[in-house]
Structure formats: structure tokens, C-alpha cells
Design an enzyme around this catalytic site. Structure first.
Site, short mmCIF file in Angstrom:
data_model
loop_
_atom_site.label_atom_id
_atom_site.label_comp_id
_atom_site.label_asym_id
_atom_site.label_seq_id
_atom_site.Cartn_x
_atom_site.Cartn_y
_atom_site.Cartn_z
N ARG A 140 0.82 -1.21 0.00
CA ARG A 140 0.00 0.00 0.00
C ARG A 140 0.85 1.26 0.00
NH1 ARG A 140 -5.35 -1.37 2.36
NH2 ARG A 140 -5.59 0.83 2.87
N TYR A 143 0.62 4.41 -2.41
CA TYR A 143 -0.43 5.39 -2.13
C TYR A 143 -0.15 6.14 -0.83
CZ TYR A 143 -5.17 7.28 -1.56
OH TYR A 143 -6.25 8.11 -1.41
N VAL A 186 -17.57 -0.37 0.63
CA VAL A 186 -18.99 -0.06 0.48
C VAL A 186 -19.50 -0.52 -0.87
CG1 VAL A 186 -20.71 1.78 0.34
CG2 VAL A 186 -18.96 1.86 2.12
N SER A 187 -18.79 -0.19 -1.93
CA SER A 187 -19.24 -0.59 -3.27
C SER A 187 -19.18 -2.10 -3.43
CB SER A 187 -18.41 0.11 -4.36
OG SER A 187 -17.03 -0.09 -4.14
N PHE A 189 -19.57 -4.45 -1.12
CA PHE A 189 -20.67 -5.09 -0.38
C PHE A 189 -22.01 -4.84 -1.05
CE2 PHE A 189 -18.58 -5.23 4.13
CZ PHE A 189 -17.60 -6.08 3.62
N THR A 208 -12.37 -1.66 11.98
CA THR A 208 -13.38 -0.59 11.92
C THR A 208 -13.05 0.44 10.84
OG1 THR A 208 -12.29 0.87 13.54
CG2 THR A 208 -13.79 -0.85 14.40
N ASP A 271 -3.40 -3.98 5.98
CA ASP A 271 -4.75 -3.44 6.04
C ASP A 271 -4.98 -2.84 7.43
OD1 ASP A 271 -7.36 -3.38 4.52
OD2 ASP A 271 -8.05 -4.21 6.43
#
Length: 313
Positions: A140, A143, A186-187, A189, A208, A271
Site C-alpha cells: 500500500r 499510495y 462499500v461498493s 458489499f 473498523t 490493512d
């Protein structure tokens, strides 16, 4: 005013373009359409006050404008991990080219930074004085470190040249115009739930996130551009209401009426386990706080994806 929005055809960029047009401004949208699409602009692309230009922020650019808002950069793990070198180039060279033009014209320039500068945080909630816990060589890092380098450049241009900067650290944001396949939670799921496919949770779902609806975020952007005085940021922008990933999945299943089962897979490397912004500075300096609750925002986002999936079929 005449605004230049880099990355203006992306998810956040298109909402910012729309808001500025509604406020009566002229807007130049500069985008290479790697992750952005003209479809995101279709509702207002015929507006005479909008000019859409294909271009890449890694190359120097010049326009006669009153303000620059730099949103150009892939923001989902799927996209930036596919082209990590290009992602770092976009963050660093895009920052330099935006700053050089702002310095030349003596105009304010806004940097869309990210909560990813905090990495996998060891404190919660995260406030702007926290330096973060970032793996500089992980998958990661293109980014995370790209955005951290961009913040460094913005602060140094401000200190060395007096460039009028604004830095926003954006926490998880969602809403219409997210891409179906961008890999954001979100997209992912919603698309899985609408098609009754298994909802994939990486890890045990206890990590979270804090989810901010896109119009709330854009309102904060506009308020930041009106800042006067010495406050340049960084300023955390996000919704401080914290949810586990499992809670989000269950909420989306409920709102969609889906029959999707939940499946668990291994957590990807680096993550973050927790995301919760301290927005005290945004509240005091901008008079801002999110107003759209998660259920309301998810309902609007679900309707968008229903239409998008229906058209695709």
C-alpha cells in the site's frame, strides 16, 4: 471564480465539479480518465461553465484560473496496487505541478490527502498531530507514502515560497458514482448484496471504518477553500461514527433485502485495523460536521448501484 479540478471526472472530483457549478463558478476538469469517467459528468457536461480536458498531472500544465483543487490519484487498492509506480508519480509530480502553477499565479491550491497517511494507527481516534504508523515498503506504500510526500511538498512550498495551500485528510467516503469494480468496501458489499452473491469480508470483520457521505465531504472542501489566515491544514475530514466491517455488511444486507451469505477470507497485508477521525479541528475551523447518517447515505448509494447494475444487464 474559475477553478481547476484535477481528477475532476473521478468519484469525488465529479461531485466537487457539480457543487462548484451549482455555486455559479466556472470549472476546468483535467483528467486522464484512468479511474474517472465522462459518465460521472454526464448530468452537467453540457454546462457552458464547464470545460473538460484530457490530460495527465504528471506533465506540467498551465491554465488561467483563480484556484486549484488537486484530486488526481487512484484511491482504491485495486487500482493503485495494479500500477504502483504510476500512483507514486501521480501523487508526487501532480503535487509539484499543481504547486508550481499556484505559485506562478499566486492563487490557493488544495491537496486531497488521505487518512492512509496514518497507516495502521496505534492511537484512536486519529488527530492531525499523530505522525502515523506506515509501512514504507509495503503493497500500500505507493499510495500511503505518495500522499505523505505530497503533504511534505505542500508544506514546504508554503514555508519556502508562501504558496497558499490547503490540505485535507480524507477518511472513507462513499456515495453515488463509486465504481462497481473499484474494490472499496462499500461498493463491494452493495454490488455483492444486490446480486445475492457472497459478501466477502477480509479478516474477521472486527476492523473498523468511519464512513462519510460524499456531499458532506464536498461541503467541507468548499469551506476549506474559504479559509482565511494562517491555517492551511492538514485537516481531518470524515465521519467520526465508527462501525466494524461486519456491522457494515449486515446493514447492507438488511437495506437491500439480500440473501447473500457472508464469507471470510485472509486479511490483506498492511490493512488498517482501525479508522476513526478526530474532527475537532474541522468543527472549530470550518464550522463543519457530517449530517448524513449511514442508513440514509447507504440507501441513496444502493439506489445508484441498482440503476447501474440494471443498465449493465
Amino acid at each position: 471564480m474559475r477553478y481547476l479540478i484535477t481528477g475532476g471526472a473521478g468519484f469525488l472530483g465529479s461531485h466537487l465539479v457539480e457543487r462548484l457549478l451549482l455555486d455559479g463558478h466556472n470549472v476546468i476538469c483535467l483528467d486522464n480518465f484512468y479511474t474517472g469517467t465522462k459518465d460521472n459528468l454526464r448530468n452537467f457536461i453540457q454546462n457552458d461553465q464547464l470545460e473538460v480536458i484530457r490530460g495527465d498531472v504528471t506533465e506540467p500544465f498551465s491554465f488561467e484560473v483563480d484556484a486549484i483543487m488537486n484530486l488526481a490519484c487512484p484511491a482504491s487498492p485495486v487500482h493503485y496496487q495494479r500500477f504502483p509506480v504510476e500512483t507514486t508519480r501521480t501523487s508526487v509530480l501532480g503535487a509539484l505541478n499543481s504547486l508550481d502553477l499556484a505559485r506562478k499565479l499566486d492563487i490557493p491550491v488544495f491537496q486531497a490527502s488521505t487518512s492512509e497517511v496514518y497507516g495502521d494507527p496505534t492511537v484512536s481516534p486519529q488527530n492531525e498531530t499523530y505522525w502515523g504508523n506506515v509501512n514504507p515498503i509495503g503493497i500500500r506504500s505507493c499510495y500511503d507514502e505518495g500522499k505523505r510526500a505530497a503533504e511534505t511538498l505542500y508544506m514546504d512550498y508554503n514555508r519556502q515560497y508562501g504558496t497558499k495551500i490547503r490540505i485535507a485528510r480524507i477518511f472513507n467516503t462513499y456515495g453515488p458514482r463509486m465504481s462497481v469494480n473499484d474494490g472499496r468496501v462499500v461498493s463491494n458489499f452493495i454490488v455483492q448484496a444486490l446480486q445475492n452473491q457472497p459478501i466477502t469480508i477480509y479478516g474477521d470483520g472486527s476492523q473498523t471504518r468511519s464512513f462519510c457521505y460524499v456531499t458532506d465531504l464536498i461541503d467541507a472542501f468548499v469551506r476549506m477553500m474559504k479559509l482565511e489566515g494562517s491555517l492551511v491544514g492538514p485537516i481531518n475530514l470524515g465521519n467520526p461514527s465508527e462501525f466494524t466491517i461486519l456491522q457494515l455488511a449486515e446493514k447492507i444486507i438488511e437495506l437491500t433485502g439480500s440473501r447473500s451469505p457472508i464469507e471470510f477470507e485472509l486479511l490483506p497485508s498492511d490493512d488498517p485495523k482501525q479508522r476513526k477521525p478526530d474532527i475537532s479541528l474541522a468543527s472549530s475551523a470550518l464550522g463543519w460536521k457530517p449530517s448524513v447518517e449511514l442508513n440514509e447515505g447507504l440507501t441513496k448509494t444502493i439506489e445508484y448501484f441498482k440503476e447501474k447494475i440494471s443498465k449493465a444487464n
